[in-house]
Write a protein that holds these residues in place. Structure first.
Motif, PDB file in Angstrom:
ATOM      1  N   TRP A  31     -33.946 -42.520  -5.598  1.00 24.23           N
ATOM      2  CA  TRP A  31     -33.425 -41.918  -6.835  1.00 24.23           C
ATOM      3  C   TRP A  31     -34.510 -41.399  -7.758  1.00 24.23           C
ATOM      4  N   PHE A  32     -35.697 -42.011  -7.723  1.00 27.59           N
ATOM      5  CA  PHE A  32     -36.781 -41.611  -8.616  1.00 27.59           C
ATOM      6  C   PHE A  32     -38.066 -41.418  -7.832  1.00 27.59           C
ATOM      7  N   TYR A  33     -38.919 -40.541  -8.343  1.00 21.65           N
ATOM      8  CA  TYR A  33     -40.229 -40.318  -7.744  1.00 21.65           C
ATOM      9  C   TYR A  33     -41.185 -39.974  -8.878  1.00 21.65           C
ATOM     10  N   GLU A  34     -42.337 -40.634  -8.896  1.00 20.43           N
ATOM     11  CA  GLU A  34     -43.339 -40.331  -9.910  1.00 20.43           C
ATOM     12  C   GLU A  34     -44.403 -39.418  -9.316  1.00 20.43           C
ATOM     13  N   CYS A  35     -44.577 -38.260  -9.936  1.00 18.31           N
ATOM     14  CA  CYS A  35     -45.561 -37.296  -9.469  1.00 18.31           C
ATOM     15  C   CYS A  35     -46.963 -37.892  -9.562  1.00 18.31           C
ATOM     16  N   LYS A  36     -47.712 -37.755  -8.477  1.00 23.82           N
ATOM     17  CA  LYS A  36     -49.064 -38.307  -8.436  1.00 23.82           C
ATOM     18  C   LYS A  36     -50.059 -37.455  -9.213  1.00 23.82           C
ATOM     19  N   SER A  37     -49.654 -36.276  -9.645  1.00 25.33           N
ATOM     20  CA  SER A  37     -50.550 -35.410 -10.405  1.00 25.33           C
ATOM     21  C   SER A  37     -50.299 -35.513 -11.913  1.00 25.33           C
ATOM     22  N   CYS A  38     -49.069 -35.237 -12.340  1.00 27.13           N
ATOM     23  CA  CYS A  38     -48.792 -35.199 -13.789  1.00 27.13           C
ATOM     24  C   CYS A  38     -48.078 -36.443 -14.305  1.00 27.13           C
ATOM     25  N   ALA A  40     -44.896 -37.166 -14.052  1.00 30.15           N
ATOM     26  CA  ALA A  40     -43.483 -36.957 -14.367  1.00 30.15           C
ATOM     27  C   ALA A  40     -42.612 -37.795 -13.436  1.00 30.15           C
ATOM     28  N   VAL A  41     -41.559 -38.368 -13.990  1.00 31.54           N
ATOM     29  CA  VAL A  41     -40.596 -39.115 -13.183  1.00 31.54           C
ATOM     30  C   VAL A  41     -39.467 -38.149 -12.838  1.00 31.54           C
ATOM     31  N   ILE A  42     -39.346 -37.887 -11.546  1.00 31.94           N
ATOM     32  CA  ILE A  42     -38.386 -36.913 -11.039  1.00 31.94           C
ATOM     33  C   ILE A  42     -37.108 -37.626 -10.623  1.00 31.94           C
ATOM     34  N   LYS A  43     -35.967 -37.024 -10.983  1.00 29.70           N
ATOM     35  CA  LYS A  43     -34.654 -37.527 -10.567  1.00 29.70           C
ATOM     36  C   LYS A  43     -33.956 -36.426  -9.766  1.00 29.70           C
ATOM     37  N   PRO A  44     -33.000 -36.797  -8.907  1.00 31.75           N
ATOM     38  CA  PRO A  44     -32.290 -35.773  -8.121  1.00 31.75           C
ATOM     39  C   PRO A  44     -31.524 -34.797  -9.012  1.00 31.75           C
ATOM     40  N   LYS A  45     -31.368 -33.589  -8.526  1.00 30.71           N
ATOM     41  CA  LYS A  45     -30.517 -32.603  -9.194  1.00 30.71           C
ATOM     42  C   LYS A  45     -29.066 -33.045  -9.056  1.00 30.71           C
ATOM     43  N   LEU A  46     -28.232 -32.608  -9.956  1.00 31.82           N
ATOM     44  CA  LEU A  46     -26.813 -32.922  -9.931  1.00 31.82           C
ATOM     45  C   LEU A  46     -26.212 -32.529  -8.580  1.00 31.82           C
ATOM     46  N   GLY A  47     -25.560 -33.462  -7.921  1.00 35.62           N
ATOM     47  CA  GLY A  47     -24.933 -33.202  -6.629  1.00 35.62           C
ATOM     48  C   GLY A  47     -25.776 -33.597  -5.427  1.00 35.62           C
TER      49      GLY A  47
END
Length: 69
Positions: A31-38, A40-47
């Motif tokens: 469900w979450f991924y933290e960018c190793k560069s900046c 940012a905590v990424i979440k899935p797009k809707l759907g």
């Protein structure tokens, strides 16, 4: 059959465009991924079920296996 899917995906950060090759979990969606560069905590797009389906070069194993059936 259980091994007939791609196990790694290149995930691209939507914030900074950094790309990283990551091993995808086989039995769960991520469900979450933290960018190793900046950072940012990424979440899935809707759907989408996970970050790999939204921002990866290939869909997650569960989606890949569903398409085979």
């Amino acid at each position: 059959m259980a091994d007939s899917f791609i196990k790694e995906s290149i995930i691209t950060c939507p914030e900074c465009a950094h790309q990283e090759t990551e091993k995808m979990p086989i039995d769960t969606c991520q469900w979450f991924y933290e960018c190793k560069s900046c950072g940012a905590v990424i979440k899935p797009k809707l759907g989408d079920c996970c970050v790999f389906c939204s921002y990866g070069s290939v869909a997650c194993p569960s989606i890949q296996l569903k398409k085979e059936n």
